[in-house]
Design a protein around this motif. Structure first.
Motif, PDB file in Angstrom:
ATOM      1  N   GLY A 164       9.385  68.899 -27.512  1.00  0.00           N
ATOM      2  CA  GLY A 164       8.566  67.713 -27.818  1.00  0.00           C
ATOM      3  C   GLY A 164       9.465  66.436 -27.606  1.00  0.00           C
ATOM      4  O   GLY A 164      10.831  66.602 -27.821  1.00  0.00           O
ATOM      5  N   ILE A 165       8.754  65.338 -27.935  1.00  0.00           N
ATOM      6  CA  ILE A 165       9.494  64.055 -27.824  1.00  0.00           C
ATOM      7  C   ILE A 165       8.733  63.129 -28.450  1.00  0.00           C
ATOM      8  O   ILE A 165       7.367  63.056 -28.424  1.00  0.00           O
ATOM      9  CB  ILE A 165       9.783  63.433 -26.154  1.00  0.00           C
ATOM     10  N   ALA A 166       9.251  62.283 -29.533  1.00  0.00           N
ATOM     11  CA  ALA A 166       8.719  61.355 -30.283  1.00  0.00           C
ATOM     12  C   ALA A 166       9.120  59.802 -29.689  1.00  0.00           C
ATOM     13  O   ALA A 166      10.124  59.486 -29.285  1.00  0.00           O
ATOM     14  CB  ALA A 166       9.271  61.211 -31.792  1.00  0.00           C
ATOM     15  N   LEU A 167       7.916  58.947 -29.485  1.00  0.00           N
ATOM     16  CA  LEU A 167       8.097  57.818 -28.877  1.00  0.00           C
ATOM     17  C   LEU A 167       7.591  56.597 -29.671  1.00  0.00           C
ATOM     18  O   LEU A 167       6.199  56.573 -30.000  1.00  0.00           O
ATOM     19  CB  LEU A 167       7.243  57.826 -27.445  1.00  0.00           C
ATOM     20  N   GLY A 168       8.465  55.733 -29.970  1.00  0.00           N
ATOM     21  CA  GLY A 168       8.049  54.787 -31.024  1.00  0.00           C
ATOM     22  C   GLY A 168       7.752  53.573 -30.368  1.00  0.00           C
ATOM     23  O   GLY A 168       8.473  53.056 -29.607  1.00  0.00           O
TER      24      GLY A 168
ATOM     25  N   PRO B 162       4.021  63.972 -27.922  1.00  0.00           N
ATOM     26  CA  PRO B 162       3.337  65.006 -26.999  1.00  0.00           C
ATOM     27  C   PRO B 162       4.375  66.321 -27.343  1.00  0.00           C
ATOM     28  O   PRO B 162       5.939  66.115 -27.297  1.00  0.00           O
ATOM     29  CB  PRO B 162       3.733  64.590 -25.574  1.00  0.00           C
ATOM     30  N   LEU B 163       3.931  67.499 -27.251  1.00  0.00           N
ATOM     31  CA  LEU B 163       4.573  68.765 -27.627  1.00  0.00           C
ATOM     32  C   LEU B 163       3.993  69.826 -26.929  1.00  0.00           C
ATOM     33  O   LEU B 163       2.792  69.751 -26.609  1.00  0.00           O
ATOM     34  CB  LEU B 163       4.572  69.330 -29.237  1.00  0.00           C
ATOM     35  N   VAL B 164       4.694  70.942 -26.419  1.00  0.00           N
ATOM     36  CA  VAL B 164       4.295  72.210 -25.917  1.00  0.00           C
ATOM     37  C   VAL B 164       4.989  73.310 -26.410  1.00  0.00           C
ATOM     38  O   VAL B 164       6.301  73.197 -26.724  1.00  0.00           O
ATOM     39  CB  VAL B 164       4.495  72.088 -24.333  1.00  0.00           C
ATOM     40  N   GLN B 165       4.274  74.343 -26.712  1.00  0.00           N
ATOM     41  CA  GLN B 165       4.898  75.437 -27.585  1.00  0.00           C
ATOM     42  C   GLN B 165       4.130  76.746 -27.201  1.00  0.00           C
ATOM     43  O   GLN B 165       3.084  76.800 -26.611  1.00  0.00           O
ATOM     44  CB  GLN B 165       4.548  75.509 -28.968  1.00  0.00           C
TER      45      GLN B 165
ATOM     46  N   LEU C 224      -0.764  66.882 -28.733  1.00  0.00           N
ATOM     47  CA  LEU C 224      -0.515  65.252 -28.720  1.00  0.00           C
ATOM     48  C   LEU C 224      -0.829  64.870 -29.968  1.00  0.00           C
ATOM     49  O   LEU C 224      -2.107  64.807 -30.672  1.00  0.00           O
ATOM     50  CB  LEU C 224      -1.338  64.390 -27.470  1.00  0.00           C
ATOM     51  N   ILE C 225       0.092  64.188 -30.759  1.00  0.00           N
ATOM     52  CA  ILE C 225      -0.185  63.415 -31.973  1.00  0.00           C
ATOM     53  C   ILE C 225       0.196  61.867 -31.875  1.00  0.00           C
ATOM     54  O   ILE C 225       0.968  61.261 -31.080  1.00  0.00           O
ATOM     55  CB  ILE C 225       0.901  63.966 -33.106  1.00  0.00           C
ATOM     56  N   ALA C 226      -0.782  60.966 -32.305  1.00  0.00           N
ATOM     57  CA  ALA C 226      -0.593  59.683 -32.324  1.00  0.00           C
ATOM     58  C   ALA C 226      -0.816  59.255 -33.801  1.00  0.00           C
ATOM     59  O   ALA C 226      -1.808  59.579 -34.397  1.00  0.00           O
ATOM     60  CB  ALA C 226      -1.708  59.118 -31.473  1.00  0.00           C
ATOM     61  N   ILE C 227       0.172  58.274 -34.159  1.00  0.00           N
ATOM     62  CA  ILE C 227       0.195  57.842 -35.538  1.00  0.00           C
ATOM     63  C   ILE C 227       0.396  56.503 -35.438  1.00  0.00           C
ATOM     64  O   ILE C 227       1.191  55.828 -34.747  1.00  0.00           O
ATOM     65  CB  ILE C 227       1.322  58.395 -36.346  1.00  0.00           C
ATOM     66  N   LYS C 228      -0.775  55.465 -36.181  1.00  0.00           N
ATOM     67  CA  LYS C 228      -0.694  54.260 -36.181  1.00  0.00           C
ATOM     68  C   LYS C 228      -0.601  53.784 -37.549  1.00  0.00           C
ATOM     69  O   LYS C 228      -1.250  54.131 -38.434  1.00  0.00           O
ATOM     70  CB  LYS C 228      -1.934  53.715 -35.547  1.00  0.00           C
ATOM     71  N   SER C 229       0.436  53.025 -37.832  1.00  0.00           N
ATOM     72  CA  SER C 229       0.720  52.451 -39.060  1.00  0.00           C
ATOM     73  C   SER C 229      -0.201  51.082 -39.449  1.00  0.00           C
ATOM     74  O   SER C 229      -0.457  50.234 -38.471  1.00  0.00           O
ATOM     75  CB  SER C 229       2.165  51.660 -39.184  1.00  0.00           C
TER      76      SER C 229
END
Length: 254
Positions: free
Chosen positions: A149-153, A162-165, A182-187
């Motif tokens: 996966g990769i974390a994009l700020g 986005p992750l694949v497992q 797919l994870i989306a986090i909003k502060s």
């Protein structure tokens, strides 16, 4: 509980206790530059006590679990989960341990490209079923699950992950599942956040069934050591694993 499950249970207890009993607490603002522990690729230390209720076609599931993580070093993160279920899918209430998961996450590289922050991750889950399938609890399979996966700020306090497992069983029931996530986090203001976690697994052993689901989480940092959050869950499509669910969690940060 089998011998390997007992061994893994002891390892999990050590994973929980070592961060809690470390020489001194690390303030959240100093650990991981204030990253949100709801991001599985964040460099943080936390222990979450969680409860989730899901409504399935065959009954209900109450999932009580510990979900935590710590950094072994700057490149390696260890996550752990211990699940205890209360269900009624057999026609009467049953409760017992469901599974233990240990997850190793290696961060080979990270950096900044223009205004975009990124962190690449490679990892492996070791999932041990606790052997209570006769009660309707668990999958009946011990599994290994490599992932990438990769974390994009992004600007404005948004994080995309986005992750694949690939889940493969090595004992018990046959499991061969490819999961896209797919994870989306909003502060948000006032030390709050909103998280969307969408999962699309393809079960190759079950006529390519797609038990998709999504979770929406709203949380608040109470202070530098504590956070609270609530979850809403929904199953998607004809193969959905459950209809709907709710949950809550208490997070300890150190």
């Amino acid at each position: 509980m089998g011998n390997h499950s007992q061994c893994l249970f002891r390892v999990l207890i050590i994973c929980v206790c070592v961060p809690l009993l470390a020489g001194h607490a690390v303030m959240a603002s100093e650990e991981g530059d204030g990253e949100n522990a709801s991001n599985p690729l964040a460099k943080v230390k936390n222990t979450d006590l969680r409860w989730q209720y899901v409504d399935r076609d065959d009954g209900r599931v109450n999932d009580l679990f510990i979900d935590g993580a710590f950094m072994a070093n700057d490149k390696l993160k260890i996550k752990y989960e211990l699940h205890y279920w209360e269900i009624n899918v057999t026609g009467s209430s049953e409760n017992d341990w469901e599974s233990i998961t240990l997850k190793g996450i290696y961060f080979p590289t990270e950096g900044i490209r223009g205004k975009l922050k990124y962190r690449i991750a490679l990892g492996l889950d070791w999932i041990v079923d606790m052997g209570n399938q006769d009660k309707g609890i668990g999958s009946g399979a011990d599994q290994l699950a490599p992932f990438a996966g990769i974390a994009l700020g992004l600007e404005g306090g948004t994080m995309l992950i986005p992750l694949v497992q690939q889940f493969l069983s090595y004992s018990g029931e046959d499991v061969n599942t490819t999961a896209f996530r797919l994870i989306a986090i909003k502060s948000l203001p006032a030390q709050t956040w909103l998280k969307l976690d969408a999962k699309i697994p393809i079960e190759w052993e079950n006529d390519q069934a797609v038990p998709a689901n999504a979770e929406l989480q709203f949380g608040k940092n109470i202070n530098q050591y504590l956070a609270l959050y609530v979850d809403g869950l929904v199953g998607i499509g004809g193969d959905k694993p459950y209809d709907w669910g709710v949950g809550t969690g208490l997070r300890f940060k150190y």
